[in-house]
Design a protein around this motif. Structure first.
Motif: not given
Length: 304
Positions: A200-215
């Motif tokens: 198994a694996f579980a890889h976490f990363d940034i979720k791109p949304t319309h708010l993520s660059p500004l945040g």
């Protein structure tokens, strides 16, 4: 956004021996300029060098400071608990399926080992679980080992390729790593895990949304001290893979494992779900894993 992050260019390793290779400052600066990142090029141009070769000690000191800032970010976003909430039911499903012991959890690109150390201190994962962190950078691994000794934790850290360990992983995890891989290298990232025999694996990363660059811009300007941290942190958000891209790469690379996205839905307030995770496991583990997720199963997409 395929422009490289500064930190991706400052160190180089022999792929077979992991011996560190010299890096020319002028090459780093030129690559950043060619990628349309003049601000990043100016940051790189100020790095200490001798005869155009980057000073490895200075680079390591910088990376230690940057990773300390990343650790603070993980602390504030409660990343240890985020990983545990998925990992604990996954390990329970493996136990129910009779997976061989010990259940070895390997953190890929662990940096200072924050997630591994958090799990060792607070994860309550069971006595049959081994926690291992791997990174190519010796300075980061030595810092992780020192912290684990000071904290009296049962976990190990290796300067190693996580996919070629003598004692193979049962489960691979990572945080903020997969966006560093692009195109075929992302598919290969998942292929290597399947070849290594992981269940198994579980890889976490940034979720791109319309708010993520500004945040990301607001947070890094307010909280990060290092210019490299500010630049790379914002660029990481722009380079983050969509859930569809992660699933496509996982399904193409990790043959024999089923994959799904956790926290893939953006929802009305995407700021509340800043990370998503691509999860893969043996098909026979899907039902017991979903059952053990309990109420969190509603945050898991469909397996295929």
């Amino acid at each position: 956004m395929d422009a490289p992050e500064i930190s991706d260019l400052l160190v180089a390793y022999d792929p077979d021996t992991l011996a560190r290779l010299p890096v020319r400052r002028s090459d780093v600066v030129e690559r950043l300029r060619a990628a349309g990142r003049p601000g990043a090029a100016r940051i790189a141009a100020r790095l200490p060098a001798r005869d155009d070769l980057l000073d490895e000690a200075a680079v390591d000191a910088l990376l230690l400071r940057v990773h300390a800032e990343l650790q603070r970010l993980s602390e504030e976003f409660d990343q240890g608990e985020r990983v545990r909430s998925v990992l604990a039911p996954l390990l329970d499903a493996l136990r129910a399926a009779g997976a061989p012991r010990p259940l070895r959890v390997v953190d890929v690109g662990c940096g200072l080992g924050y997630v591994v150390r958090w799990l060792a201190a607070r994860g309550r994962l069971g006595a049959d679980v081994e926690l291992v962190g791997c990174d190519y950078n010796r300075a980061l691994i030595e810092s992780a080992r020192s912290a684990a000794r000071d904290e009296g934790l049962s976990c190990r850290f290796h300067v190693a390729n996580a996919f070629t360990l003598r004692e193979p992983a049962t489960v691979y995890v990572s945080t903020g790593v997969v966006h560093h891989f692009r195109g075929e290298s992302l598919v290969a990232f998942f292929r290597e895990q399947a070849r290594a025999g992981a269940l198994a694996f579980a890889h976490f990363d940034i979720k791109p949304t319309h708010l993520s660059p500004l945040g990301a811009w607001i947070f890094h300007q307010a909280r990060m001290r290092e210019p490299l941290s500010r630049h790379d942190g914002i660029l990481s958000t722009l380079r983050a893979h969509t859930g569809g891209a992660l699933l496509s790469a996982a399904r193409a690379g990790a043959e024999g494992l089923s994959s799904a996205l956790f926290d893939g839905d953006v929802g009305l307030l995407p700021i509340l779900r800043i990370l998503h995770a691509v999860i893969g496991l043996r098909p026979d583990l899907r039902a017991p894993f979903v059952e053990r997720l309990g109420p969190r199963a509603g945050r898991l997409g469909a397996f295929s």
